[in-house]
Design a protein around this motif. Structure first.
Motif, PDB file in Angstrom:
ATOM      1  N   ASN A 225      18.806 -66.532  63.565  1.00 58.27           N
ATOM      2  CA  ASN A 225      17.759 -66.037  64.458  1.00 58.27           C
ATOM      3  C   ASN A 225      18.386 -65.694  65.811  1.00 58.27           C
ATOM      4  OD1 ASN A 225      18.348 -68.586  65.341  1.00 58.27           O
ATOM      5  ND2 ASN A 225      16.237 -69.303  65.448  1.00 58.27           N
ATOM      6  N   LYS A 226      17.557 -65.330  66.778  1.00 54.06           N
ATOM      7  CA  LYS A 226      18.081 -64.875  68.068  1.00 54.06           C
ATOM      8  C   LYS A 226      18.907 -65.961  68.746  1.00 54.06           C
ATOM      9  CE  LYS A 226      16.126 -60.714  68.608  1.00 54.06           C
ATOM     10  NZ  LYS A 226      16.884 -59.480  68.920  1.00 54.06           N
ATOM     11  N   LEU A 227      18.370 -67.171  68.797  1.00 52.21           N
ATOM     12  CA  LEU A 227      19.079 -68.261  69.467  1.00 52.21           C
ATOM     13  C   LEU A 227      20.330 -68.666  68.695  1.00 52.21           C
ATOM     14  CD1 LEU A 227      18.901 -70.164  71.913  1.00 52.21           C
ATOM     15  CD2 LEU A 227      17.700 -71.790  70.445  1.00 52.21           C
ATOM     16  N   GLY A 228      20.237 -68.722  67.363  1.00 51.94           N
ATOM     17  CA  GLY A 228      21.395 -69.078  66.568  1.00 51.94           C
ATOM     18  C   GLY A 228      22.505 -68.038  66.651  1.00 51.94           C
ATOM     19  N   LYS A 234      28.438 -66.907  71.532  1.00 47.34           N
ATOM     20  CA  LYS A 234      28.770 -67.466  72.846  1.00 47.34           C
ATOM     21  C   LYS A 234      28.491 -68.972  72.879  1.00 47.34           C
ATOM     22  CE  LYS A 234      27.743 -63.202  75.356  1.00 47.34           C
ATOM     23  NZ  LYS A 234      26.924 -62.599  76.441  1.00 47.34           N
ATOM     24  N   PRO A 235      29.250 -69.780  72.175  1.00 46.09           N
ATOM     25  CA  PRO A 235      29.001 -71.239  72.238  1.00 46.09           C
ATOM     26  C   PRO A 235      29.328 -71.835  73.592  1.00 46.09           C
ATOM     27  CG  PRO A 235      30.987 -70.772  70.989  1.00 46.09           C
ATOM     28  CD  PRO A 235      30.351 -69.442  71.268  1.00 46.09           C
ATOM     29  N   GLU A 236      30.207 -71.156  74.378  1.00 42.25           N
ATOM     30  CA  GLU A 236      30.555 -71.692  75.697  1.00 42.25           C
ATOM     31  C   GLU A 236      29.376 -71.641  76.660  1.00 42.25           C
ATOM     32  OE1 GLU A 236      31.505 -67.352  75.467  1.00 42.25           O
ATOM     33  OE2 GLU A 236      31.980 -69.105  74.263  1.00 42.25           O
ATOM     34  N   TRP A 237      28.396 -70.751  76.397  1.00 43.19           N
ATOM     35  CA  TRP A 237      27.219 -70.679  77.268  1.00 43.19           C
ATOM     36  C   TRP A 237      26.417 -71.970  77.190  1.00 43.19           C
ATOM     37  CZ3 TRP A 237      21.898 -70.901  76.699  1.00 43.19           C
ATOM     38  CH2 TRP A 237      21.144 -70.443  77.764  1.00 43.19           C
ATOM     39  N   PHE A 238      26.261 -72.527  75.998  1.00 43.88           N
ATOM     40  CA  PHE A 238      25.528 -73.773  75.829  1.00 43.88           C
ATOM     41  C   PHE A 238      26.276 -74.950  76.456  1.00 43.88           C
ATOM     42  CE2 PHE A 238      23.896 -70.931  72.650  1.00 43.88           C
ATOM     43  CZ  PHE A 238      22.555 -71.247  72.559  1.00 43.88           C
ATOM     44  N   GLU A 239      27.608 -74.925  76.346  1.00 44.67           N
ATOM     45  CA  GLU A 239      28.409 -75.985  76.960  1.00 44.67           C
ATOM     46  C   GLU A 239      28.320 -75.918  78.478  1.00 44.67           C
ATOM     47  OE1 GLU A 239      33.053 -77.567  76.928  1.00 44.67           O
ATOM     48  OE2 GLU A 239      32.432 -75.882  75.669  1.00 44.67           O
ATOM     49  N   LYS A 240      28.290 -74.704  79.027  1.00 39.84           N
ATOM     50  CA  LYS A 240      28.183 -74.540  80.478  1.00 39.84           C
ATOM     51  C   LYS A 240      26.847 -75.040  80.989  1.00 39.84           C
ATOM     52  CE  LYS A 240      28.417 -70.972  84.055  1.00 39.84           C
ATOM     53  NZ  LYS A 240      28.572 -69.506  84.301  1.00 39.84           N
ATOM     54  N   GLY A 242      25.106 -77.357  79.607  1.00 39.25           N
ATOM     55  CA  GLY A 242      24.916 -78.745  79.227  1.00 39.25           C
ATOM     56  C   GLY A 242      23.933 -78.924  78.084  1.00 39.25           C
ATOM     57  N   ARG A 243      23.859 -77.961  77.188  1.00 43.37           N
ATOM     58  CA  ARG A 243      22.918 -78.030  76.065  1.00 43.37           C
ATOM     59  C   ARG A 243      23.680 -78.189  74.754  1.00 43.37           C
ATOM     60  NH1 ARG A 243      18.867 -72.920  77.416  1.00 43.37           N
ATOM     61  NH2 ARG A 243      18.386 -73.500  79.580  1.00 43.37           N
ATOM     62  N   LEU A 244      22.990 -78.734  73.774  1.00 40.85           N
ATOM     63  CA  LEU A 244      23.556 -78.848  72.442  1.00 40.85           C
ATOM     64  C   LEU A 244      23.331 -77.554  71.675  1.00 40.85           C
ATOM     65  CD1 LEU A 244      22.304 -82.421  71.505  1.00 40.85           C
ATOM     66  CD2 LEU A 244      24.588 -81.778  72.291  1.00 40.85           C
ATOM     67  N   LEU A 245      24.215 -77.290  70.707  1.00 44.49           N
ATOM     68  CA  LEU A 245      24.037 -76.108  69.875  1.00 44.49           C
ATOM     69  C   LEU A 245      22.785 -76.265  69.013  1.00 44.49           C
ATOM     70  CD1 LEU A 245      27.657 -75.330  68.639  1.00 44.49           C
ATOM     71  CD2 LEU A 245      26.340 -74.107  70.356  1.00 44.49           C
ATOM     72  N   PRO A 246      21.987 -75.218  68.883  1.00 39.11           N
ATOM     73  CA  PRO A 246      20.763 -75.332  68.083  1.00 39.11           C
ATOM     74  C   PRO A 246      21.077 -75.464  66.604  1.00 39.11           C
ATOM     75  CG  PRO A 246      21.104 -73.062  68.741  1.00 39.11           C
ATOM     76  CD  PRO A 246      22.156 -73.867  69.445  1.00 39.11           C
ATOM     77  N   LYS A 247      20.112 -75.988  65.867  1.00 35.44           N
ATOM     78  CA  LYS A 247      20.252 -76.073  64.414  1.00 35.44           C
ATOM     79  C   LYS A 247      19.997 -74.711  63.784  1.00 35.44           C
ATOM     80  CE  LYS A 247      18.955 -80.944  63.962  1.00 35.44           C
ATOM     81  NZ  LYS A 247      18.012 -81.896  63.303  1.00 35.44           N
ATOM     82  N   ALA A 248      20.619 -74.500  62.643  1.00 35.78           N
ATOM     83  CA  ALA A 248      20.451 -73.222  61.947  1.00 35.78           C
ATOM     84  C   ALA A 248      19.018 -73.074  61.463  1.00 35.78           C
ATOM     85  CB  ALA A 248      21.422 -73.131  60.779  1.00 35.78           C
TER      86      ALA A 248
END
Length: 291
Positions: A225-228, A234-240, A242-248
């Motif tokens: 989906n859009k968020l996934g 861009k996984p570094e955006w979530f790390e910047k 301070g968020r966890l990666l969303p579930k599939a």
């Protein structure tokens, strides 16, 4: 000797520039004359000031009233660059008093009206006919050919022994940065694929899938989906943040027959082998319908 010359020349040049009696061209001539008498020195300025810790005269400031130095507080905007705010209803002398530019009486003078209102006649948005529609469920996939992937593998930018994901294609420049809903694998340059490769994309054409499987590789259609999809690229955006990666996320009912599996997060490096029942299901969906 240099220190003495500079101490003598500095007051002379200052008095020549700041003189109230001689006009501006004559002052410039006197400055040039003084410069010819002064020997060439690295600290000597054209307009009589020294660069070691003192403010210098500029050519434009030399033409201004005497005694003016070039400084940050002398900088001004161009004429007309800043305009004062128009004040309405502040007397007839301002030109916008009394009716404040609205005129006498009428609906426009007394208050506001609905946007697009034209006094009762049919407004423009209703006079023009409707043309087409915008599908809210449409998906836009960025195409990439097998020939380009083969060229990147030969150039050493893509490792063919690992799984090629959409993040791999984006990082190596196979596709552009403006990716909306996913990537579609095309069959352009299919003859250049001479070794097995494993890919995960959003969509794949029949020609591209046949070319990859002919060399012993595999292509899996995955859903994000859009968020996934943002978490994949861009996984570094979530790390910047301070968020966890969303579930599939699971695909909606209308797309379940167009994908093989749910996308994995973070970006995987090993392919998932197709089960026999999955292989039979994909072959049945890809087979042409004969009547």
């Amino acid at each position: 000797m240099w220190k003495r010359l500079s101490s003598l020349a500095n007051p002379l040049c200052r008095s020549a520039i700041s003189s109230h009696i001689c006009p501006a061209p004559q002052r410039l001539k006197s400055v040039a004359k003084l410069q010819t008498h002064c020997p060439a020195s690295p600290s000597w300025n054209l307009f009589g000031a020294f660069n070691n810790g003192q403010r210098a005269y500029s050519t434009q400031m030399a033409m201004k009233p005497p005694g003016t130095l070039l400084a940050l507080n002398d900088l001004r905007d161009n004429k007309g660059a800043r305009q004062k705010k128009k004040r309405k209803g502040r007397g007839i002398g301002s030109g916008k008093g009394k009716t404040a530019g609205r005129g006498h009486k009428g609906q426009k003078a007394r208050g506001t009206m609905k946007f697009g209102f034209e006094g009762g006649q049919t407004p423009l948005r209703r006079r023009l006919p409707k043309r087409g529609f915008k599908n809210p469920f449409s998906l836009t996939f960025q195409p990439v050919g097998l020939g380009k992937i083969a060229w990147l593998i030969n150039a050493g930018k893509i490792d063919s022994s690992e799984l090629i994901t959409m993040k791999t294609l984006k990082d190596t420049g196979a596709i552009g940065k403006q990716i909306k809903d996913g990537v579609r694998l095309m069959g352009r340059g299919a003859e250049k694929i001479q070794w097995p490769i494993h890919l995960e994309v959003s969509r794949v054409t029949a020609r591209a899938k046949a070319a990859v499987e002919a060399t012993g590789g595999s292509v899996r259609r995955v859903y994000y989906n859009k968020l996934g999809f943002k978490a994949l690229l861009k996984p570094e955006w979530f790390e910047k943040k301070g968020r966890l990666l969303p579930k599939a996320a699971r695909p909606p009912p209308k797309q379940r027959d167009k994908v093989d599996s749910i996308g994995r997060l973070p970006a995987p490096t090993k392919p998932i082998p197709f089960l026999p029942e999955e292989q039979n299901a994909t072959c049945s969906t890809d087979a042409p319908v004969t009547s």
